[in-house]
Design an enzyme around this catalytic site. Structure first.
Site, mmCIF file in Angstrom:
data_model
loop_
_atom_site.group_PDB
_atom_site.id
_atom_site.type_symbol
_atom_site.label_atom_id
_atom_site.label_comp_id
_atom_site.label_asym_id
_atom_site.label_seq_id
_atom_site.Cartn_x
_atom_site.Cartn_y
_atom_site.Cartn_z
ATOM 1 N N GLY A 15 41.869 -8.502 79.799
ATOM 2 C CA GLY A 15 40.779 -7.534 79.907
ATOM 3 C C GLY A 15 40.251 -7.440 81.326
ATOM 4 N N ASP A 16 39.354 -6.470 81.564
ATOM 5 C CA ASP A 16 38.716 -6.261 82.873
ATOM 6 C C ASP A 16 39.717 -5.991 83.995
ATOM 7 O OD1 ASP A 16 36.300 -6.720 81.607
ATOM 8 O OD2 ASP A 16 36.314 -8.875 82.075
ATOM 9 N N LYS A 19 40.589 -0.725 83.694
ATOM 10 C CA LYS A 19 40.995 0.404 82.833
ATOM 11 C C LYS A 19 40.076 1.614 83.011
ATOM 12 C CE LYS A 19 40.565 -2.409 79.340
ATOM 13 N NZ LYS A 19 40.466 -3.726 79.988
ATOM 14 N N LYS A 21 38.245 2.630 85.518
ATOM 15 C CA LYS A 21 38.489 3.355 86.764
ATOM 16 C C LYS A 21 39.716 4.257 86.644
ATOM 17 C CE LYS A 21 40.389 3.199 91.243
ATOM 18 N NZ LYS A 21 40.400 2.921 92.642
ATOM 19 N N ASN A 41 32.067 -4.734 73.043
ATOM 20 C CA ASN A 41 32.546 -5.912 73.783
ATOM 21 C C ASN A 41 33.195 -5.460 75.095
ATOM 22 O OD1 ASN A 41 34.575 -4.740 72.198
ATOM 23 N ND2 ASN A 41 35.649 -6.660 71.816
ATOM 24 N N ALA A 42 33.648 -4.212 75.131
ATOM 25 C CA ALA A 42 34.256 -3.671 76.344
ATOM 26 C C ALA A 42 33.182 -3.318 77.365
ATOM 27 C CB ALA A 42 35.065 -2.420 75.990
ATOM 28 N N GLY A 43 33.549 -3.380 78.637
ATOM 29 C CA GLY A 43 32.679 -2.912 79.712
ATOM 30 C C GLY A 43 33.591 -2.277 80.750
ATOM 31 N N HIS A 44 33.615 -0.956 80.788
ATOM 32 C CA HIS A 44 34.545 -0.239 81.665
ATOM 33 C C HIS A 44 33.769 0.411 82.812
ATOM 34 C CE1 HIS A 44 37.728 0.117 78.227
ATOM 35 N NE2 HIS A 44 37.374 -1.123 78.485
ATOM 36 N N GLN A 226 39.897 -4.289 76.083
ATOM 37 C CA GLN A 226 40.368 -5.678 76.161
ATOM 38 C C GLN A 226 41.766 -5.700 76.813
ATOM 39 O OE1 GLN A 226 38.836 -4.718 72.788
ATOM 40 N NE2 GLN A 226 37.088 -5.164 74.089
ATOM 41 N N VAL A 302 29.711 -6.982 80.892
ATOM 42 C CA VAL A 302 28.915 -6.951 79.660
ATOM 43 C C VAL A 302 27.962 -8.136 79.598
ATOM 44 C CG1 VAL A 302 29.023 -7.100 77.132
ATOM 45 C CG2 VAL A 302 30.661 -5.682 78.369
ATOM 46 N N LYS A 333 43.131 -3.982 92.497
ATOM 47 C CA LYS A 333 42.367 -4.974 93.261
ATOM 48 C C LYS A 333 43.188 -5.811 94.242
ATOM 49 C CE LYS A 333 38.445 -6.449 91.330
ATOM 50 N NZ LYS A 333 37.370 -6.912 90.415
ATOM 51 N N SER A 412 45.660 0.495 93.244
ATOM 52 C CA SER A 412 44.243 0.744 93.518
ATOM 53 C C SER A 412 43.750 -0.258 94.551
ATOM 54 C CB SER A 412 43.448 0.594 92.215
ATOM 55 O OG SER A 412 42.064 0.468 92.477
ATOM 56 N N VAL A 413 42.991 0.244 95.551
ATOM 57 C CA VAL A 413 42.591 -0.632 96.656
ATOM 58 C C VAL A 413 41.080 -0.717 96.874
ATOM 59 C CG1 VAL A 413 44.779 -0.500 97.904
ATOM 60 C CG2 VAL A 413 43.038 1.249 98.310
HETATM 61 P P1 GDP Z 1 37.905 -2.693 82.625
HETATM 62 O O1 GDP Z 1 37.164 -3.411 81.572
HETATM 63 O O2 GDP Z 1 39.391 -2.879 82.516
HETATM 64 O O3 GDP Z 1 37.548 -1.225 82.715
HETATM 65 O O4 GDP Z 1 37.468 -3.342 84.014
HETATM 66 P P2 GDP Z 1 35.962 -3.774 84.462
HETATM 67 O O5 GDP Z 1 35.206 -2.543 84.783
HETATM 68 O O6 GDP Z 1 35.382 -4.707 83.477
HETATM 69 O O7 GDP Z 1 36.271 -4.645 85.743
HETATM 70 C C1 GDP Z 1 36.952 -4.113 86.846
HETATM 71 C C2 GDP Z 1 36.074 -4.296 88.095
HETATM 72 O O8 GDP Z 1 36.848 -4.117 89.248
HETATM 73 C C3 GDP Z 1 34.962 -3.264 88.177
HETATM 74 O O9 GDP Z 1 33.843 -3.863 88.771
HETATM 75 C C4 GDP Z 1 35.562 -2.196 89.093
HETATM 76 O O10 GDP Z 1 34.572 -1.463 89.795
HETATM 77 C C5 GDP Z 1 36.363 -3.052 90.037
HETATM 78 N N1 GDP Z 1 37.573 -2.418 90.598
HETATM 79 C C6 GDP Z 1 38.441 -1.563 90.012
HETATM 80 N N2 GDP Z 1 39.486 -1.309 90.815
HETATM 81 C C7 GDP Z 1 39.291 -2.017 91.936
HETATM 82 C C8 GDP Z 1 40.059 -2.200 93.139
HETATM 83 O O11 GDP Z 1 41.153 -1.666 93.315
HETATM 84 N N3 GDP Z 1 39.519 -3.024 94.080
HETATM 85 C C9 GDP Z 1 38.330 -3.656 93.915
HETATM 86 N N4 GDP Z 1 37.891 -4.460 94.880
HETATM 87 N N5 GDP Z 1 37.600 -3.525 92.785
HETATM 88 C C10 GDP Z 1 38.083 -2.720 91.807
HETATM 89 P P1 IMO Z 2 37.267 -4.865 78.505
HETATM 90 O O1 IMO Z 2 37.618 -3.668 77.648
HETATM 91 C C1 IMO Z 2 37.267 -9.209 78.973
HETATM 92 C C2 IMO Z 2 36.778 -11.609 75.324
HETATM 93 C C3 IMO Z 2 35.479 -12.388 75.198
HETATM 94 C C4 IMO Z 2 35.964 -13.553 74.364
HETATM 95 C C5 IMO Z 2 36.974 -12.911 73.415
HETATM 96 C C6 IMO Z 2 36.405 -12.544 72.053
HETATM 97 O O2 IMO Z 2 36.063 -4.676 79.350
HETATM 98 O O3 IMO Z 2 38.475 -5.321 79.259
HETATM 99 P P2 IMO Z 2 34.706 -10.679 71.203
HETATM 100 O O4 IMO Z 2 33.284 -10.419 71.574
HETATM 101 O O5 IMO Z 2 35.630 -9.528 71.406
HETATM 102 O O6 IMO Z 2 34.855 -11.267 69.829
HETATM 103 O O7 IMO Z 2 35.178 -11.852 72.209
HETATM 104 O O8 IMO Z 2 37.410 -11.727 74.066
HETATM 105 N N1 IMO Z 2 36.601 -10.148 75.586
HETATM 106 C C7 IMO Z 2 36.809 -9.565 76.770
HETATM 107 N N2 IMO Z 2 37.109 -10.079 77.970
HETATM 108 N N3 IMO Z 2 37.169 -7.875 78.832
HETATM 109 C C8 IMO Z 2 36.868 -7.329 77.635
HETATM 110 O O9 IMO Z 2 36.860 -5.987 77.433
HETATM 111 C C9 IMO Z 2 36.637 -8.175 76.534
HETATM 112 N N4 IMO Z 2 36.321 -7.987 75.246
HETATM 113 C C10 IMO Z 2 36.309 -9.197 74.677
HETATM 114 O O10 IMO Z 2 34.999 -12.796 76.454
HETATM 115 O O11 IMO Z 2 36.674 -14.468 75.161
HETATM 116 MG MG MG Z 3 35.586 -4.804 81.359
#
Ligand code: GDP
Ligand code: IMO
Ligand code: MG
Length: 424
Positions: A15-16, A19, A21, A41-44, A226, A302, A333, A412-413
């Site tokens: 996860g994270d 996605k 972006k 649970n997601a944070g995009h 995730q 999140v 990144k 992505s940079v």
């Molecule tokens: P997601 O859950 O897959 O949508 O990802 P998150 O938003 O939780 O985490 C990605 C983090 O990386 C966010 O804070 C974005 O702003 C940041 N991010 C995305 N692409 C890049 C990149 O290419 N470089 C850097 N430095 N940060 C990035």
């Molecule tokens: P995005 O979409 C990163 C992790 C939690 C925990 C496990 C189970 O932003 O990539 P849950 O609350 O789903 O039962 O937790 O999954 N987890 C994530 N980690 N990115 C996420 O979503 C996640 N959604 C759940 O930290 O380990």
């Molecule tokens: Mg996230």
């Protein structure tokens, strides 16, 4: 007219990966953007024109006013959190009610599901999963147990009676677990207000809607939540989330046939992170790990928790590319590694004299085996053409492509929408 296609963008690690972006960047190329799994649970994170949004339940295609966004049947929705998220977008000037469809078959997260999430975690003690506390596991459990409440139930006259029945059942379990130190009133008030607010949106049979649009030649982007290693079947069970986060989840979570799926984008970072507990062979406990966290701002979108950091893991990536049939990789990144003299890549795991280059069933207790390559030691953030990449970065991309037998189509940079380079 040719039938439209579904492309999927899937997190293929923990996860994270970034996605949000990339979905936001891709949206102009599609007619529909749809979430098929997970919930708040997601944070995009999406950043453009100096603005930053973190979406949880609403798809990341919402900023393109011309596009339809769908919360599919495979998702779980917390009405109170949904309301807060939607109102934030409305306050920022986005009119979303007409463009956001919500599946009647998506399940509702009740306030008591969140309490159960906390109670189950507390009962697990040191074996806790480290969930986001959003009630995800208990909601999907009720779905599988065939006692859950769905979005479609909001339209029924006896909705409140159904709600009370499920709530009573949850309160009984909480009492059996001696988990009684909570007050539900305010949460419940917000939740019911959220449920009322949700009725303003188009609650519909989204599987029919998507298939109709595909027949008309429209194209759909399925936005993963995730990552594959958190998938209920293919993740590091039991340290996983409770939904199907893989390409299989696109079919079940949207109601589309496998034959409609075209490209499958697998997104990963130039290093690895994990939030919550569970095996993570590449985890670094030293200053290199701290440096990755600091430069990469690896704190949960999140929960604000520290993300665990390590080098990129090819053993895991080969497995997740396999189970998803990834056609294209998206590398995020890389700029975080700009100042590193050398970069390590995990190519195998070792445990008690055994070595594996394929993902083991039991991922606990393995040590990562690394290869080391040169860093580029040049800032990447301002680069917009792949010809301008430093040679050492080009070599890193080529190395990953060769090891993973899959093309890296996008790089992505920086967090900004503009800093997305499509490779020719
Ligand atoms: P997601 O859950 O897959 O949508 O990802 P998150 O938003 O939780 O985490 C990605 C983090 O990386 C966010 O804070 C974005 O702003 C940041 N991010 C995305 N692409 C890049 C990149 O290419 N470089 C850097 N430095 N940060 C990035
Ligand atoms: P995005 O979409 C990163 C992790 C939690 C925990 C496990 C189970 O932003 O990539 P849950 O609350 O789903 O039962 O937790 O999954 N987890 C994530 N980690 N990115 C996420 O979503 C996640 N959604 C759940 O930290 O380990
Ligand atoms: Mg996230």
């Amino acid at each position: 007219m040719a039938q439209g296609k579904v492309d999927a963008l899937l997190g293929i690690v923990f996860g994270d990966e970034g996605k949000g972006k990339v979905v936001d960047y891709f949206t102009p190329q599609y007619d529909v953007v749809a979430r098929f799994a997970g919930g708040p649970n997601a944070g995009h994170t999406i950043i453009f024109e100096g603005k930053k949004f973190v979406l949880r339940s609403i798809p990341s295609g919402i900023f393109d006013e011309g596009k339809v966004n769908i919360i599919g049947n495979g998702c779980v929705v917390a009405p109170d959190l949904f309301m807060a998220e939607a109102k934030e977008l409305e306050a920022a000037g986005y009119n979303i009610t007409d463009r956001l469809l919500v599946s009647r078959r998506a399940h509702l997260i009740l306030p008591t599901h969140r309490l159960l999430d906390r109670a189950y975690e507390a009962a697990k003690g040191k074996d806790k999963v480290g969930t986001t506390g959003k009630g995800i596991g208990p909601t999907y459990s009720d779905k599988a147990a065939r006692i859950g409440l769905r979005i479609g139930d909001l339209e029924e006259k006896d909705f409140l009676a159904r709600y009370e029945r499920l709530k009573a059942r949850h309160l009984q379990i909480l009492s059996d677990l001696n988990f009684t130190d909570f007050s539900l009133e305010e949460d419940e008030r917000n939740w019911l207000a959220g449920a009322e607010y949700l009725r303003k949106f188009q609650l519909c049979d989204t599987e029919v809607e998507i298939n109709r649009r595909l027949l008309e030649g429209q194209n759909v982007l399925a936005e993963g939540a995730q990552g594959t290693l958190l998938d209920i079947d293919h993740g590091t069970y039991p340290f996983v989330s409770s939904s199907s986060t893989t390409v299989g989840g696109v079919c079940t979570g949207l109601g589309v046939a496998p034959t409609t799926i075209n490209r499958v984008f697998g997104i990963f970072k130039a290093y690895s992170t994990r939030v919550g507990a569970g095996p993570f062979p590449v985890e670094l406990f030293d200053e290199t790990g701290d440096k990755l966290r600091e430069i990469g701002h690896e704190y949960g979108a999140v929960t604000g928790r520290n993300r665990r950091c390590g080098w990129v893991d090819l053993v895991a990536l080969k497995y997740t590319i396999m189970v998803n049939g990834i056609t294209d990789l998206v590398l995020m990144k890389s700029d975080v590694l700009d100042t590193f003299e050398t970069i390590k890549v995990c190519v195998a795991y070792e445990k008690e004299g055994r070595r594996t280059e394929t993902m083991p069933y039991d991922t606990e207790g393995w040590q990562a085996v690394y290869e080391e390559i040169s860093g580029w030691q040049t800032p990447l953030t301002e680069i917009r053409n792949e010809e301008d990449f430093p040679e050492a970065f080009k070599a890193y991309i080529a190395y990953l492509e060769e090891k993973l037998s899959t093309r890296i189509s996008i790089v992505s940079v920086s967090p900004d929408r503009e800093a997305t380079i499509v490779r020719s």
